[in-house]
Design a protein around this motif. Sequence first.
Motif, PDB file in Angstrom:
ATOM      1  N   HIS A   1       0.832  -1.208   0.000  1.00 23.63           N
ATOM      2  CA  HIS A   1       0.000   0.000   0.000  1.00 23.63           C
ATOM      3  C   HIS A   1       0.864   1.255   0.000  1.00 23.63           C
ATOM      4  O   HIS A   1       0.565   2.232  -0.706  1.00 23.63           O
TER       5      HIS A   1
ATOM      6  N   THR B   1      -7.646 -10.541   0.573  1.00 23.61           N
ATOM      7  CA  THR B   1      -7.819 -10.419  -0.883  1.00 23.61           C
ATOM      8  C   THR B   1      -8.397  -9.054  -1.248  1.00 23.61           C
ATOM      9  O   THR B   1      -7.903  -8.384  -2.169  1.00 23.61           O
ATOM     10  N   CYS B   2      -9.454  -8.647  -0.550  1.00 24.51           N
ATOM     11  CA  CYS B   2     -10.075  -7.342  -0.828  1.00 24.51           C
ATOM     12  C   CYS B   2      -9.100  -6.207  -0.554  1.00 24.51           C
ATOM     13  O   CYS B   2      -9.054  -5.208  -1.291  1.00 24.51           O
ATOM     14  N   THR B   3      -8.298  -6.344   0.514  1.00 22.25           N
ATOM     15  CA  THR B   3      -7.305  -5.321   0.824  1.00 22.25           C
ATOM     16  C   THR B   3      -6.266  -5.230  -0.285  1.00 22.25           C
ATOM     17  O   THR B   3      -5.840  -4.131  -0.675  1.00 22.25           O
TER      18      THR B   3
ATOM     19  N   ILE C   1      -6.670  -5.888  -3.409  1.00 23.66           N
ATOM     20  CA  ILE C   1      -7.261  -5.272  -4.604  1.00 23.66           C
ATOM     21  C   ILE C   1      -7.462  -3.766  -4.414  1.00 23.66           C
ATOM     22  O   ILE C   1      -7.017  -2.958  -5.245  1.00 23.66           O
ATOM     23  N   PHE C   2      -8.115  -3.394  -3.311  1.00 27.64           N
ATOM     24  CA  PHE C   2      -8.544  -1.992  -3.156  1.00 27.64           C
ATOM     25  C   PHE C   2      -7.514  -1.094  -2.472  1.00 27.64           C
ATOM     26  O   PHE C   2      -7.570   0.126  -2.636  1.00 27.64           O
ATOM     27  N   ALA C   3      -6.588  -1.679  -1.708  1.00 31.05           N
ATOM     28  CA  ALA C   3      -5.595  -0.854  -1.024  1.00 31.05           C
ATOM     29  C   ALA C   3      -4.227  -0.908  -1.693  1.00 31.05           C
ATOM     30  O   ALA C   3      -3.370  -0.077  -1.383  1.00 31.05           O
TER      31      ALA C   3
ATOM     32  N   VAL D   1      -5.538  -1.074  -6.922  1.00 38.39           N
ATOM     33  CA  VAL D   1      -6.212   0.111  -7.476  1.00 38.39           C
ATOM     34  C   VAL D   1      -5.374   1.376  -7.307  1.00 38.39           C
ATOM     35  O   VAL D   1      -5.154   2.124  -8.276  1.00 38.39           O
ATOM     36  N   PRO D   2      -4.858   1.688  -6.095  1.00 40.13           N
ATOM     37  CA  PRO D   2      -4.012   2.871  -5.988  1.00 40.13           C
ATOM     38  C   PRO D   2      -2.735   2.781  -6.818  1.00 40.13           C
ATOM     39  O   PRO D   2      -2.235   3.808  -7.299  1.00 40.13           O
TER      40      PRO D   2
ATOM     41  N   SER E   1      -0.656  -6.468 -11.420  1.00 37.04           N
ATOM     42  CA  SER E   1      -1.690  -7.503 -11.459  1.00 37.04           C
ATOM     43  C   SER E   1      -1.098  -8.877 -11.195  1.00 37.04           C
ATOM     44  O   SER E   1      -1.695  -9.702 -10.482  1.00 37.04           O
TER      45      SER E   1
END
Length: 379
Positions: free
Chosen positions: A23, A157-159, A161-163, A166-167, A179
């Motif tokens: 992150h 998994t969600c962290t 992807i989104f943290a 995406v950034p 990716s």
Amino acid sequence: MIKIKIPYLLTIIASILLLGIGHKIAVSDIYDFSVFSQDTARARVLNIVNNINLDDHVDEPMPSLGNRITFNAQITSGARKGEIVKAAQNNTGFLKGAQREVTDGASVLLVFTNNEWYFNGFYRFNKLLALGFLFVICVLFFGGKKGFNTILSLAFTCTAIFAVFVPAILSGKNIYVMSLLVCSFITVMTPLIVIGYNEKSLASIAGCAGGVLIAGIISLVMDKVLHLTGIVDEHSRYLVNLPGNLQLNLNAIIFAGIIIGAVGAVMDVSISISSALWEVKEKAKTIKFRELLNSGFNIGRDIMGTMADTLILAYIGCSLSVVLLLSVFSGSFLNLFNSEMIAVEILQALAGSFGILFAMPLTAFFCSVIYLKNTEPEI
């Protein structure tokens, strides 16, 4: 007393550290897009002031224009909490007849633009949060410790992807590299947390990695063969003109969407086969390499049909509105399937299905090698 295995704890600690470092790297040099965002607040409707039919304010007959509802609302979040404002809901254009009208006591989102507050939709997040909480309770109830590990791996998994992912894209990092890194993290982390440190997780990781690699190679090859531009819908067009001189590789976004979409289904197949073959090996202590491999192939064939259907139906379900719209205005099936939007959806489904297809024999092979590593590999 609850006993926690050291490798399990190390996996969790390592995942947290990797996500934290990822992150920090992802948000470095990221453009501040918040300067373009509008002031949004949650509010509760106090009362309706008026409901104006716009057709009554035109001189010539024309198709229905819809209506405009003005209402008073009390802001319930943010710096303006407690403030009473006047807002408007415009049920015109595409929203006409489709948007539900606000009522007294409704929880809504308001957006402040041009010195006025406007209705921006009913507040839904609290209901989705309640449904998500119910899902967690059900997983814990039916799954027990495995259910807890499932929720934990899903959170990681969600962290990721989104943290991280995406950034990283929005800060200009290489989409192909990011990716692959995120998919590698998910592929390794999930089996280790859900299954544990054993031969099953090792075999499933190897099989899943092979399947996702095949899906990625097919995506790269077909991207050139199909002459894709990456502009598949209106959202892609907005991404071309992002502020801050950010130039996104739309073809790389297609690649990322394919392998991230495929990794879940491929992992499901790999874990299913590795777990089934482990049970076969445990029950048949003297099983030979070829016998275990053939059992894996047979299990994979039974899984193949339903998993391929699952992946393809998932993509169709997500883009059903687009398919219907293009079916109406394309004029022919040739134009429909030749459009880049549909071509990319088909490519996603087929590349993911290829990943599943190759993950089955690969997982069966790795299981046979790993499970029987201390025995003679008789053929």
